[in-house]
Write a protein that holds these residues in place. Structure first.
Motif, PDB file in Angstrom:
ATOM      1  N   VAL A 180       9.580 -20.375  -4.627  1.00 17.03           N
ATOM      2  CA  VAL A 180       9.655 -18.919  -4.717  1.00 17.03           C
ATOM      3  C   VAL A 180       8.344 -18.322  -4.209  1.00 17.03           C
ATOM      4  CG1 VAL A 180       9.970 -16.957  -6.286  1.00 17.03           C
ATOM      5  CG2 VAL A 180      11.092 -19.145  -6.785  1.00 17.03           C
ATOM      6  N   VAL A 181       8.460 -17.286  -3.387  1.00 18.69           N
ATOM      7  CA  VAL A 181       7.271 -16.545  -2.972  1.00 18.69           C
ATOM      8  C   VAL A 181       7.340 -15.160  -3.610  1.00 18.69           C
ATOM      9  CG1 VAL A 181       8.300 -15.749  -0.785  1.00 18.69           C
ATOM     10  CG2 VAL A 181       5.803 -15.786  -1.051  1.00 18.69           C
ATOM     11  N   ILE A 182       6.222 -14.750  -4.187  1.00 23.12           N
ATOM     12  CA  ILE A 182       6.119 -13.421  -4.799  1.00 23.12           C
ATOM     13  C   ILE A 182       5.007 -12.660  -4.092  1.00 23.12           C
ATOM     14  CG2 ILE A 182       5.646 -12.097  -6.889  1.00 23.12           C
ATOM     15  CD1 ILE A 182       6.780 -14.434  -8.499  1.00 23.12           C
ATOM     16  N   PHE A 183       5.369 -11.513  -3.543  1.00 13.49           N
ATOM     17  CA  PHE A 183       4.416 -10.635  -2.875  1.00 13.49           C
ATOM     18  C   PHE A 183       4.085  -9.487  -3.818  1.00 13.49           C
ATOM     19  CE2 PHE A 183       7.076 -12.413   0.482  1.00 13.49           C
ATOM     20  CZ  PHE A 183       6.148 -12.798   1.442  1.00 13.49           C
ATOM     21  N   ALA A 184       2.802  -9.205  -3.998  1.00 15.69           N
ATOM     22  CA  ALA A 184       2.374  -8.014  -4.737  1.00 15.69           C
ATOM     23  C   ALA A 184       1.661  -7.118  -3.733  1.00 15.69           C
ATOM     24  CB  ALA A 184       1.448  -8.377  -5.887  1.00 15.69           C
ATOM     25  N   ILE A 185       2.186  -5.924  -3.587  1.00 10.82           N
ATOM     26  CA  ILE A 185       1.681  -5.006  -2.583  1.00 10.82           C
ATOM     27  C   ILE A 185       1.047  -3.809  -3.275  1.00 10.82           C
ATOM     28  CG2 ILE A 185       2.323  -3.614  -0.572  1.00 10.82           C
ATOM     29  CD1 ILE A 185       2.787  -6.733  -0.381  1.00 10.82           C
ATOM     30  N   GLY A 186      -0.132  -3.414  -2.820  1.00 13.85           N
ATOM     31  CA  GLY A 186      -0.761  -2.222  -3.379  1.00 13.85           C
ATOM     32  C   GLY A 186      -2.259  -2.218  -3.209  1.00 13.85           C
ATOM     33  N   ASN A 187      -2.822  -1.044  -3.357  1.00 16.54           N
ATOM     34  CA  ASN A 187      -4.255  -0.839  -3.218  1.00 16.54           C
ATOM     35  C   ASN A 187      -4.834  -0.472  -4.586  1.00 16.54           C
ATOM     36  OD1 ASN A 187      -6.845   0.089  -2.712  1.00 16.54           O
ATOM     37  ND2 ASN A 187      -6.283   1.153  -0.836  1.00 16.54           N
ATOM     38  N   PRO A 188      -5.619  -1.363  -5.193  1.00 13.48           N
ATOM     39  CA  PRO A 188      -6.177  -1.089  -6.519  1.00 13.48           C
ATOM     40  C   PRO A 188      -7.088   0.149  -6.572  1.00 13.48           C
ATOM     41  CG  PRO A 188      -6.379  -3.410  -5.986  1.00 13.48           C
ATOM     42  CD  PRO A 188      -5.916  -2.715  -4.732  1.00 13.48           C
ATOM     43  N   SER A 189      -7.505   0.655  -5.419  1.00 12.68           N
ATOM     44  CA  SER A 189      -8.365   1.840  -5.376  1.00 12.68           C
ATOM     45  C   SER A 189      -7.580   3.142  -5.324  1.00 12.68           C
ATOM     46  CB  SER A 189      -9.285   1.779  -4.153  1.00 12.68           C
ATOM     47  OG  SER A 189     -10.115   0.656  -4.225  1.00 12.68           O
ATOM     48  N   ARG A 190      -6.260   3.063  -5.340  1.00 19.62           N
ATOM     49  CA  ARG A 190      -5.431   4.257  -5.187  1.00 19.62           C
ATOM     50  C   ARG A 190      -4.545   4.492  -6.416  1.00 19.62           C
ATOM     51  NH1 ARG A 190      -6.090   6.466  -0.349  1.00 19.62           N
ATOM     52  NH2 ARG A 190      -4.413   7.931  -0.717  1.00 19.62           N
ATOM     53  N   GLY A 191      -5.165   4.632  -7.575  1.00 20.52           N
ATOM     54  CA  GLY A 191      -4.424   4.990  -8.781  1.00 20.52           C
ATOM     55  C   GLY A 191      -3.286   4.032  -9.082  1.00 20.52           C
ATOM     56  N   ASP A 192      -2.073   4.587  -9.185  1.00 21.81           N
ATOM     57  CA  ASP A 192      -0.916   3.798  -9.585  1.00 21.81           C
ATOM     58  C   ASP A 192      -0.471   2.797  -8.517  1.00 21.81           C
ATOM     59  OD1 ASP A 192      -1.079   5.286 -11.869  1.00 21.81           O
ATOM     60  OD2 ASP A 192       0.726   6.470 -11.488  1.00 21.81           O
ATOM     61  N   ASP A 193      -1.025   2.880  -7.333  1.00 23.03           N
ATOM     62  CA  ASP A 193      -0.722   1.884  -6.302  1.00 23.03           C
ATOM     63  C   ASP A 193      -1.228   0.506  -6.717  1.00 23.03           C
ATOM     64  OD1 ASP A 193       0.587   1.424  -3.844  1.00 23.03           O
ATOM     65  OD2 ASP A 193      -1.335   1.334  -2.786  1.00 23.03           O
ATOM     66  N   ALA A 194      -2.036   0.449  -7.757  1.00 21.62           N
ATOM     67  CA  ALA A 194      -2.571  -0.823  -8.272  1.00 21.62           C
ATOM     68  C   ALA A 194      -1.551  -1.592  -9.106  1.00 21.62           C
ATOM     69  CB  ALA A 194      -3.819  -0.546  -9.120  1.00 21.62           C
ATOM     70  N   LEU A 195      -0.380  -1.039  -9.355  1.00 14.92           N
ATOM     71  CA  LEU A 195       0.595  -1.702 -10.234  1.00 14.92           C
ATOM     72  C   LEU A 195       0.978  -3.095  -9.735  1.00 14.92           C
ATOM     73  CD1 LEU A 195       2.785   1.402 -11.094  1.00 14.92           C
ATOM     74  CD2 LEU A 195       1.481   0.012 -12.730  1.00 14.92           C
ATOM     75  N   GLY A 196       1.247  -3.251  -8.452  1.00 13.66           N
ATOM     76  CA  GLY A 196       1.592  -4.564  -7.909  1.00 13.66           C
ATOM     77  C   GLY A 196       0.475  -5.581  -8.106  1.00 13.66           C
ATOM     78  N   PRO A 197      -0.753  -5.273  -7.671  1.00 13.95           N
ATOM     79  CA  PRO A 197      -1.854  -6.209  -7.890  1.00 13.95           C
ATOM     80  C   PRO A 197      -2.125  -6.511  -9.369  1.00 13.95           C
ATOM     81  CG  PRO A 197      -2.436  -4.694  -6.153  1.00 13.95           C
ATOM     82  CD  PRO A 197      -1.137  -4.197  -6.743  1.00 13.95           C
TER      83      PRO A 197
END
Length: 163
Positions: free
Chosen positions: A5-22
């Motif tokens: 299984v491959v799991i991708f977490a996408i997002g920018n931890p510096s952009r508020g809620d965009d950090a949810l994936g990381p």
């Protein structure tokens, strides 16, 4: 042995809620080694999906894309995604369906079954912390992610997504 299984977490931890994936990926990295023997996972974290991520799908039996979304039903959605789209190379981010499409073209075979866990975000401004709503959604999505990893097979995920 190659991961199943491959799991991708996408997002920018510096952009508020965009950090949810990381943030979910960080928890997963700590949690997976403590679990009994089962599916093998490859974890991929990035700011956005690119054409190169199609190579991470090679030989996998299942894929999960984790991301934050502003229009997502709260607290999250869990849906299947299928290869789609005509790929035109740009330097911009790709959608999961396009990454699957590219992988299928590269391999000359159908990509693995894939799903998206999209967590509802509220604020995506640069330099902002996670919103209170996103913190609540994160906890509920974390419970779902653990459940998915405990039973990592396409049939179980399809059943859990309602298809």
């Amino acid at each position: 042995m190659q991961p199943d299984v491959v799991i991708f977490a996408i997002g920018n931890p510096s952009r508020g809620d965009d950090a949810l994936g990381p943030l979910l990926m960080e928890r997963l990295r700590d949690w997976l080694p403590l679990q009994p023997e089962g599916a093998r996972f490859e974890l991929v974290e990035d700011f956005q999906l690119q054409v190169e991520h199609a190579l991470d799908l090679e030989g996998k039996s299942l894929a999960l894309f984790i991301d934050a979304g502003s229009g997502t039903p709260a607290p999250y959605s869990f849906t299947p995604v299928r290869a789609a789209g005509d790929f035109t190379h740009t330097s911009h981010a790709l959608e999961p369906a396009t990454v699957l499409h590219v992988q299928g073209k590269l391999q000359g075979a159908a990509p693995p079954p894939a799903f998206v866990l999209c967590v509802r975000g509220e604020a995506f401004e640069l330099g902002e912390p996670l919103s209170l709503a996103a913190l609540e959604h994160l906890e509920q999505a974390w419970e779902r992610l653990q459940s998915l990893c405990r039973d990592a097979c396409p049939e179980a995920w399809a059943y859990n997504s309602g298809i």
